[in-house]
Design a protein around this motif. Structure first.
Motif, PDB file in Angstrom:
ATOM      1  N   ASP A 110       0.815  -1.214   0.000  1.00  0.00           N
ATOM      2  CA  ASP A 110       0.000   0.000   0.000  1.00  0.00           C
ATOM      3  C   ASP A 110       0.852   1.268   0.000  1.00  0.00           C
ATOM      4  OD1 ASP A 110       0.868  -0.283   2.596  1.00  0.00           O
ATOM      5  OD2 ASP A 110      -1.120  -0.259   3.509  1.00  0.00           O
ATOM      6  N   PHE A 156       1.039   3.334  -3.264  1.00  0.00           N
ATOM      7  CA  PHE A 156       0.111   4.419  -3.583  1.00  0.00           C
ATOM      8  C   PHE A 156       0.829   5.765  -3.628  1.00  0.00           C
ATOM      9  CE2 PHE A 156      -3.474   1.689  -1.842  1.00  0.00           C
ATOM     10  CZ  PHE A 156      -4.092   1.537  -3.068  1.00  0.00           C
ATOM     11  N   LEU A 171       0.575  -2.789  -8.198  1.00  0.00           N
ATOM     12  CA  LEU A 171      -0.568  -3.308  -7.450  1.00  0.00           C
ATOM     13  C   LEU A 171      -1.107  -4.573  -8.094  1.00  0.00           C
ATOM     14  CD1 LEU A 171      -2.459   0.002  -6.549  1.00  0.00           C
ATOM     15  CD2 LEU A 171      -0.692  -1.212  -5.253  1.00  0.00           C
ATOM     16  N   LEU A 211      -5.546  -4.681  -3.823  1.00  0.00           N
ATOM     17  CA  LEU A 211      -5.269  -3.247  -3.847  1.00  0.00           C
ATOM     18  C   LEU A 211      -5.636  -2.698  -5.221  1.00  0.00           C
ATOM     19  CD1 LEU A 211      -1.793  -2.967  -2.080  1.00  0.00           C
ATOM     20  CD2 LEU A 211      -4.023  -2.424  -1.129  1.00  0.00           C
ATOM     21  N   VAL A 247      -9.325  -2.980  -1.564  1.00  0.00           N
ATOM     22  CA  VAL A 247      -8.720  -1.934  -0.746  1.00  0.00           C
ATOM     23  C   VAL A 247      -8.478  -0.703  -1.601  1.00  0.00           C
ATOM     24  CG1 VAL A 247      -6.797  -1.307   0.759  1.00  0.00           C
ATOM     25  CG2 VAL A 247      -7.606  -3.674   0.693  1.00  0.00           C
ATOM     26  N   ARG A 254      -7.493   3.682  -1.517  1.00  0.00           N
ATOM     27  CA  ARG A 254      -6.821   4.706  -0.733  1.00  0.00           C
ATOM     28  C   ARG A 254      -7.804   5.503   0.106  1.00  0.00           C
ATOM     29  NH1 ARG A 254      -3.827   7.962  -5.264  1.00  0.00           N
ATOM     30  NH2 ARG A 254      -4.558   9.610  -3.891  1.00  0.00           N
ATOM     31  N   ALA A 257      -3.011   3.226   3.716  1.00  0.00           N
ATOM     32  CA  ALA A 257      -3.266   3.233   2.275  1.00  0.00           C
ATOM     33  C   ALA A 257      -3.582   4.664   1.844  1.00  0.00           C
ATOM     34  CB  ALA A 257      -4.421   2.302   1.923  1.00  0.00           C
TER      35      ALA A 257
END
Length: 391
Positions: A109, A112, A124, A147, A172, A174, A206
């Protein structure tokens, strides 16, 4: 309590060669990796646009506090086999008396924070492939989540669909998207997640921005962590996302609990007093949209749980072990859950530790708990070398 324990928030620990071995050739020199840094003990996860991150706490569950400095100097050489070997991971679950875990990343994460959207998506995607392969060892005990990058909603929706096809059970996103989650252009992602019956997760960490190595910046970031969740929730409510997709299920992981009653009060006041002034006319109260559509995880916070239950449904709380991170309850999760049971009673504890997470992620486990853990009094013995730990 006769239901097996399920952790709603545990972690994978990505192998150092995950991205160097999986990314397309054009990204090889830029691939995230684990390295030694001159003058610093241990090993560090590094990637462009991201502050180097020490790896030691990623797999230090059960290590006594006084041993953590020595563990930091060892890096991944001291990691147990369960970090990358799913069969060893199942054995560690048995040691802890835990039947299954919902799994989130440790380092992925952080990607990101990379500015190049195409590069982010490639990283990802490689992570999601790894998670699917890892969880294939026992998909009902190792529950993978994907992700998904948010920069291009169409591509994000496609990756949600691909992740579901890989057998992953959640998505998942952000906490701080490039465009607000209130923006209707993001609707393809909500529509796809709802259509595939996948919970959407916002997990602490994240985020696009990285925690600075400056101590004051790092402490500020730590103290303000709940604000990440608050901004995302406010955008979803006043952007009408739950109006358009009432079946959307959102999970907040590792954001603590005690901010929630105050946040709900502020959200409700903003809705009643100012909403129509800004053209917001919700069909359901803002508070109800959050309390109906949001689930929250907790770990050690038994006292916080008892304090928020008057304003938050017990069916929207889920216990987590955080394995294999340094702050994990492993190998003493059964004892921690016993403390929880003493505080809230057996029926509520069963909701927190089994029923809710099982329904949310569609798990099928035996109805009765295992006979009991064989928890050691200290950490498991480290493997002899990093090579021996890798699958």
């Amino acid at each position: 309590m006769n239901r097996p324990l399920i952790s709603a928030d545990s972690h994978l620990c990505e192998p150092p060669e995950l991205w160097t071995s999986r990314l397309p050739r054009r990204y090889q020199e830029r691939a995230p990796r684990v390295v030694n840094l001159d003058g610093r003990p241990g090993e560090y996860f590094v990637c462009e646009d991201i502050q180097p991150r020490s790896v030691y706490a990623a797999s230090a569950a059960g290590v006594p506090s006084e041993e953590l400095p020595r563990r930091a100097a060892q890096g991944f050489a001291a990691a147990p086999p369960s970090v990358w070997d799913p069969r060893a991971r199942l054995a560690e679950q048995d040691v802890d008396g835990v039947a299954a875990e919902v799994l989130f990343p440790t380092f992925a994460d952080l990607v990101f924070g990379c500015r190049d959207a195409e590069f982010r998506r490639a990283c990802l995607r490689a992570y999601n492939d790894f998670v699917a392969e890892y969880c294939a060892a026992d998909p009902n005990r190792l529950v993978g989540t994907a992700l998904v990058d948010d920069a291009d909603p169409g591509l994000a929706a496609a990756e949600v669909t691909r992740a579901a096809g890989l057998g992953l059970r959640g998505v998942v996103l952000r906490a701080d998207p490039e465009r607000s989650y209130a923006d209707a252009s993001f609707d393809p992602v909500w529509e796809t997640a709802v259509g595939l019956d996948l919970p959407v997760v916002i997990h602490r960490g994240a985020v696009r921005r990285d925690i600075t190595i400056d101590v004051h910046g790092a402490l500020l970031d730590y103290v303000m962590i709940p604000s990440q969740a608050q901004r995302a929730l406010t955008a979803l409510v006043f952007g009408g996302v739950w109006e358009r997709y009432p079946a959307l299920r959102l999970v907040l992981c590792e954001f603590d609990l005690l901010w929630m009653p105050h946040f709900l009060q502020r959200l409700e006041h903003a809705d009643h007093r100012f909403g129509r002034s800004f053209g917001v006319d919700l069909s359901r109260p803002a508070r109800d949209q959050v309390t109906d559509g949001v689930w929250v995880t907790f770990q050690h916070e038994t006292d916080e749980v008892t304090r928020i239950l008057p304003s938050w449904s017990r069916e929207r709380l889920m216990w987590a072990s955080d394995y294999p991170h340094a702050d994990s309850t492993w190998p003493h999760s059964v004892g921690k859950v016993a403390e929880l049971r003493a505080a809230v009673g057996p029926d509520t504890t069963t909701l927190f530790t089994h029923d809710t997470v099982s329904r949310l992620f569609g798990l099928r486990l035996p109805a009765t708990a295992p006979t009991g853990p064989t928890a050691p009094t200290g950490p498991i013995a480290p493997v002899a070398s990093l090579e021996a730990a890798r699958p």
